[in-house]
Design an enzyme around this catalytic site. Structure first.
Site, PDB file in Angstrom:
ATOM      1  N   GLY A   1       0.791  -1.233   0.000  1.00 37.93           N
ATOM      2  CA  GLY A   1       0.000   0.000   0.000  1.00 37.93           C
ATOM      3  C   GLY A   1       0.815   1.271   0.000  1.00 37.93           C
ATOM      4  O   GLY A   1       1.553   1.548  -0.946  1.00 37.93           O
TER       5      GLY A   1
ATOM      6  N   LYS B   1       2.585 -10.296  -3.964  1.00 41.66           N
ATOM      7  CA  LYS B   1       3.441  -9.157  -3.613  1.00 41.66           C
ATOM      8  C   LYS B   1       4.897  -9.583  -3.523  1.00 41.66           C
ATOM      9  O   LYS B   1       5.799  -8.863  -3.962  1.00 41.66           O
ATOM     10  CB  LYS B   1       2.971  -8.550  -2.294  1.00 41.66           C
TER      11      LYS B   1
END
Lengths: 434, 434
Positions: B133, B204
């Site tokens: 994020g 990720k």
């Protein structure tokens, strides 16, 4: 393609570190940039015939002359001090050189003039190494958080001060006593004023605040208070109340203006930044979109500071490539050339393990288990027998790192022991050390 | 100067967040870039006549058509999912658009083809928002640590999983119980497989590893193990041994190859990353020059993800400015236009305080002190009387934040009390809250 040519001015801890890093990581850096970085000059203020440099590197103590040479694209100023660093950087700028510097005092006190000269001559002064050593905090604030309105930041940005406060808290020692040790360890200078009175932190805070808020560098307006008056008594009282004392640089926007201050500060012990100990640095940034983010790492030393200096060089190399080739500034996956390094299967991976067995309370089971592990060459780091649960005794074993295939074999044998009931639980374990 | 024109595709949490952030922080972003960013299109898969957009923004559900429009410079893909995001990004690339995406699944599984197409068409795909994020970890690895050979990295890169493990440890709760709460709080999806079985973390990790080591994206080779089998019993045993269980994504270089793995992991409780709790993310990177660095912040949510998306947009805007104007890519002090915001004097600064007084053991002194503070409007957060030292009783007071001039006045009055001996110690206190 032409190499990008560097002059390194200053061959102390940082300069020597940069030289070493550029050589040691040359292959990796070349993979990242696709362009050779060549050191054409090394400059030292005094002649240093003792240096055993590669013969391709020219050596000189006429620093003003070096920055005028046509075979220099980037000047790396790592001499420190205000003069003659200021004059040399100005001369480099006038000759169209890109500049990389680690000189926080110079930028905090004279950066406004230097940056103006750089803009006028269409060159950059890169300065990641000036603040918090190897932590890329300047890049984070200038670029990574660029979508945010930054509200405040608070940083442990002097490692010496943090080492002293950490020792005072952990061992109840007096300030003067720890300072003496820090000087012996080489963390603190013979004259420790810059570190313990907060001047070094104020230089760094000045730079951070300008990048965070977009204001001119205003070192003379930083309120600066050192840690020399902190007593072991106050450190202990603070701890009783759930706080730790850290020497923070704080920059905060308020309705009336901007606060720039460096002072000892009580902060709640449960905050991550309160647990940054020893010589480490960390910067906590509060921004309006992302909220709190924290950046932690080594704030000084040859390797960390060189990491920041050379990262700046790489940024400049990528800009040069962009200008000359029109290619994207940064390769999509960080490297120009991707490698076909094999990815290991899970059987080939190496980790420590947490093993939990449920055993009958039978003499010999622990011996059987440890024998199997020992024969497999698996080191045991800890064994803990837990209170009996439903007629079975949980046994927990922590192991040293081992290739998973070996662990699989050992666990099959352990599972086959008659005294072991139910499935053996295994969870991987990592010490996260170097 | 022409504005840079964006199309935002997808108006869910992230797209809505990006739209809001570009509007809310427009002035600050304009100060940083010196160039207007204009949203020309918003695309949603289904027509959304209910949206109350600025009339200057065109709205369409024909996403392929939007990315072909001449008044679009940058396509922001925040729809999620593999299809049709893949086809739309490919079409955007073919039309020479720069692309920003938050789509980790798409990149981990199809990034190699997308990046190749982007290189062929001389455009960039920026993807800071795809990992962790709001933490600018992609920028840190691609640029900030570029001088290093990265040895390994370990990340808490799924907030839902970390929330569950934190609750299990702090409250001794069972996995299923916490998962249900996480779903009710909106942290976990109705189908929680992606989060709790580690698939999201594996996406990720795939991206992080490629940037760290310069290898193609290889999602199918990540060893992936979730947290659904972790029991409160093992969490407690681990704690007894000085460890915490975290769901880590680990990428490590070894002599034989690269390990890519996502699994629950015991780590020593004194490590900073072991103290990253709740939905927060953190990535620890071990590199050969800088050593250990850690990056911490919010890994999901509208604001943090939008922060990363818009930072990518700003990078692209700066590249466009560099191409068109030949000016430095990033302003020296992060902003094109510096502000003359006043810097406050120390008298005008606001902080909490730790106050230590030495008082005679005399009835009324505490009343006198608290009366002075109360009359000055200074809130008291804690008072602690310490054991007598040399005939005097140390009294420690923690105050709420107050303007320093008020505190100076109050302390002068307290110092003048006959029962107070010696100098009053004051150390500032910060809660480091928002």
């Amino acid at each position: 393609m032409k190499p990008v040519r560097l002059a390194i001015l200053g061959l102390g801890t940082v300069g020597g570190g940069a030289l070493k890093l550029l050589q040691e990581n040359a292959t990796e850096i070349r993979r990242r940039t696709g362009r050779e970085i060549q050191i054409t000059y090394v400059g030292t203020r005094r002649p240093r015939p003792d240096l055993d440099l590669d013969p391709s590197i020219k050596q000189s103590s006429d620093l003003l002359d070096i920055v005028r040479q046509p075979d220099v694209d980037v000047v790396v100023e790592v001499m420190g001090g205000i003069h003659p660093a200021y004059e040399i950087i100005m001369e480099a700028i006038k000759h169209g050189k890109q500049v990389v510097t680690a000189n926080k005092a110079l930028l905090a006190e004279h950066g406004n003039e230097l940056f103006k000269a750089a803009d006028d001559h269409h060159v950059q002064i890169a300065y990641e190494a000036a603040v918090a050593g190897g932590i890329p905090i300047i890049k984070v604030i200038r670029e990574g958080l660029a979508a945010n309105k930054i509200e405040w930041l608070a940083g442990i940005i002097n490692g010496t001060g943090n080492f002293i406060l950490t020792e005072m808290r952990e061992k109840g020692r007096a300030f003067a006593d720890v300072l003496k040790e820090a000087q012996e360890l080489g963390y603190a200078e013979a004259d420790p004023t810059f570190d313990v009175e907060g001047i070094d932190a104020a230089h760094k805070l000045t730079i951070l605040a300008s990048c965070a808020f977009g204001i001119p560098l205003q070192f003379d307006k930083v309120y600066t208070e050192g840690i020399s008056k902190i007593t072991a008594q106050d450190v202990a009282y603070a701890e009783d109340l759930g706080y730790r004392i850290k020497h923070l640089g704080i920059a905060r926007r308020s309705a009336k203006g901007i606060e720039l201050r460096v002072h000892p500060t009580l902060i709640p012990e449960e905050k991550l930044i309160a647990n940054v100990n020893g010589v480490k640095n960390a910067v906590l940034v509060q921004s309006n979109a992302v909220g709190s983010t924290l950046y932690y790492g080594a704030g000084a030393g040859a390797g960390p500071t060189a990491s920041a200096v050379v990262a700046d060089v790489i940024d400049i190399v990528r800009d040069i490539i962009y200008t000359e080739d029109g290619a994207g500034t940064i390769p999509q996956l960080a490297f120009e050339a991707l490698a076909d390094t094999p990815i290991l299967t899970s059987e080939e991976m190496t980790t420590g393990y947490y093993i939990r067995l449920n055993a009958e309370d039978q003499t010999g089971v622990l011996a059987d288990v440890t024998t199997i592990l020992s024969r497999a060459g698996i080191g045991i780091d800890a064994i803990m027998q837990q209170p009996r649960l439903k007629d079975l005794i949980p046994i927990v074993i922590l192991t040293d790192p081992v290739v998973e295939s070996k662990m699989n074999d050992a666990l099959s044998q352990i599972q086959a022991l008659p005294a072991i009931h139910g499935e053996i639980i295994r969870i991987r374990l990592e010490l996260l050390e170097n």
